[in-house]
Design a protein around this motif. Structure first.
Motif, short mmCIF file in Angstrom:
data_model
loop_
_atom_site.label_atom_id
_atom_site.label_comp_id
_atom_site.label_asym_id
_atom_site.label_seq_id
_atom_site.Cartn_x
_atom_site.Cartn_y
_atom_site.Cartn_z
N VAL A 110 0.84 -1.20 0.00
CA VAL A 110 0.00 0.00 0.00
C VAL A 110 0.88 1.25 0.00
N PHE A 111 1.92 1.26 0.81
CA PHE A 111 2.84 2.40 0.83
C PHE A 111 3.47 2.60 -0.55
N GLU A 112 3.94 1.51 -1.15
CA GLU A 112 4.57 1.60 -2.47
C GLU A 112 3.59 2.09 -3.53
N VAL A 113 2.35 1.63 -3.47
CA VAL A 113 1.34 2.10 -4.42
C VAL A 113 1.16 3.61 -4.25
N PHE A 114 1.16 4.07 -3.01
CA PHE A 114 0.98 5.51 -2.80
C PHE A 114 2.16 6.30 -3.35
N VAL A 115 3.38 5.93 -3.04
CA VAL A 115 4.51 6.77 -3.42
C VAL A 115 5.10 6.47 -4.80
N ARG A 116 5.07 5.22 -5.22
CA ARG A 116 5.72 4.89 -6.49
C ARG A 116 4.73 4.88 -7.66
N GLU A 117 3.49 4.51 -7.39
CA GLU A 117 2.50 4.37 -8.47
C GLU A 117 1.41 5.44 -8.42
N ILE A 118 1.66 6.52 -7.71
CA ILE A 118 0.65 7.56 -7.50
C ILE A 118 0.09 8.10 -8.82
N GLY A 119 0.90 8.19 -9.83
CA GLY A 119 0.44 8.69 -11.11
C GLY A 119 -0.51 7.76 -11.84
N GLN A 120 -0.56 6.50 -11.41
CA GLN A 120 -1.45 5.53 -12.05
C GLN A 120 -2.89 5.61 -11.54
N TRP A 121 -3.07 6.03 -10.32
CA TRP A 121 -4.42 6.00 -9.74
C TRP A 121 -4.95 7.38 -9.31
N TRP A 122 -4.07 8.36 -9.16
CA TRP A 122 -4.50 9.69 -8.74
C TRP A 122 -5.35 10.31 -9.85
N PRO A 123 -6.49 10.93 -9.53
CA PRO A 123 -7.36 11.51 -10.56
C PRO A 123 -6.84 12.88 -11.04
N THR A 124 -5.78 12.85 -11.84
CA THR A 124 -5.13 14.09 -12.26
C THR A 124 -6.01 14.98 -13.13
N SER A 125 -6.99 14.41 -13.80
CA SER A 125 -7.85 15.25 -14.64
C SER A 125 -8.63 16.25 -13.80
N SER A 126 -8.91 15.91 -12.56
CA SER A 126 -9.67 16.82 -11.69
C SER A 126 -8.86 17.33 -10.50
N HIS A 127 -7.76 16.68 -10.17
CA HIS A 127 -7.00 17.03 -8.97
C HIS A 127 -5.51 17.18 -9.31
N SER A 128 -5.21 18.25 -10.05
CA SER A 128 -3.81 18.55 -10.39
C SER A 128 -3.66 20.06 -10.50
N LEU A 129 -2.42 20.51 -10.70
CA LEU A 129 -2.15 21.95 -10.75
C LEU A 129 -1.88 22.49 -12.14
N GLY A 130 -1.26 21.70 -12.99
CA GLY A 130 -0.84 22.19 -14.29
C GLY A 130 -1.97 22.34 -15.28
N SER A 131 -1.71 23.12 -16.31
CA SER A 131 -2.74 23.32 -17.32
C SER A 131 -2.65 22.28 -18.43
N ALA A 132 -1.51 21.61 -18.54
CA ALA A 132 -1.36 20.56 -19.56
C ALA A 132 -1.86 19.23 -19.03
#
Length: 165
Positions: A23-45
């Motif tokens: 679970v720790f590894e999924v959070f820190v190493r694979e965060i980009g795979q499951w984090w909802p970046t389309s709605s929860h990110s900072l960049g415009s790209a």
């Protein structure tokens, strides 16, 4: 926020049917795979990667399709697989009025996660988002509600990904 009630930290937790190391590894190493970046990110790209530099003082940042990096925060505590804490930069920015614009009312807050073993394949993830008193009184009243819902979504997605759903 002199003269006002302090804003308590947000607390959220989930049970994940998987071992703590995973679970720790999924959070820190694979965060980009499951984090909802389309709605929860900072960049415009379009976000193509999220990176956690795996040491105290390291950056947590997203990379857009155009190569632009937007910093989410700095690693404050690195104690794998038990504890991870970082500054949270998103609370410095204006929400809903275009991305990447700093708010004069905003400030950096902190997010801490603890990963607790409850069994061979059961982990409790506890999240605390604190430091709301650093924001303007208006933002300190408005932000915690939206962040409470946001962290619930984030932890649910972490759980589903870590459990292979």
């Amino acid at each position: 926020m002199a003269g006002t009630e302090p804003v308590p930290p947000i607390h959220r937790s989930v049970l994940v049917r998987s071992d703590r190391d995973h679970v720790f590894e999924v959070f820190v190493r694979e965060i980009g795979q499951w984090w909802p970046t389309s709605s929860h990110s900072l960049g415009s790209a379009e976000v193509v990667a999220v990176t956690v530099e795996r040491h105290a003082g390291g950056r947590v940042y997203e990379t857009g399709a155009d190569g632009t990096e937007c910093t989410w925060g700095k690693v404050l505590v690195w104690e794998p697989p038990e504890r991870f804490a970082m500054t949270w930069e998103s609370t410095r920015y204006e929400h809903g009025s275009g991305r990447g614009r700093l708010s004069p009312e905003g400030a950096v807050t902190e997010v801490e996660l603890r990963f607790l073993t409850l069994g061979p394949a059961l982990t409790r993830v506890e999240l605390e988002h604190r430091g709301w008193d650093r924001l303007s009184p208006d933002l300190a009243r408005r932000y915690p509600g939206s962040y409470t819902a946001g962290w619930t979504l984030i932890l649910d997605r972490l759980t589903a990904y870590a459990e292979g759903r």
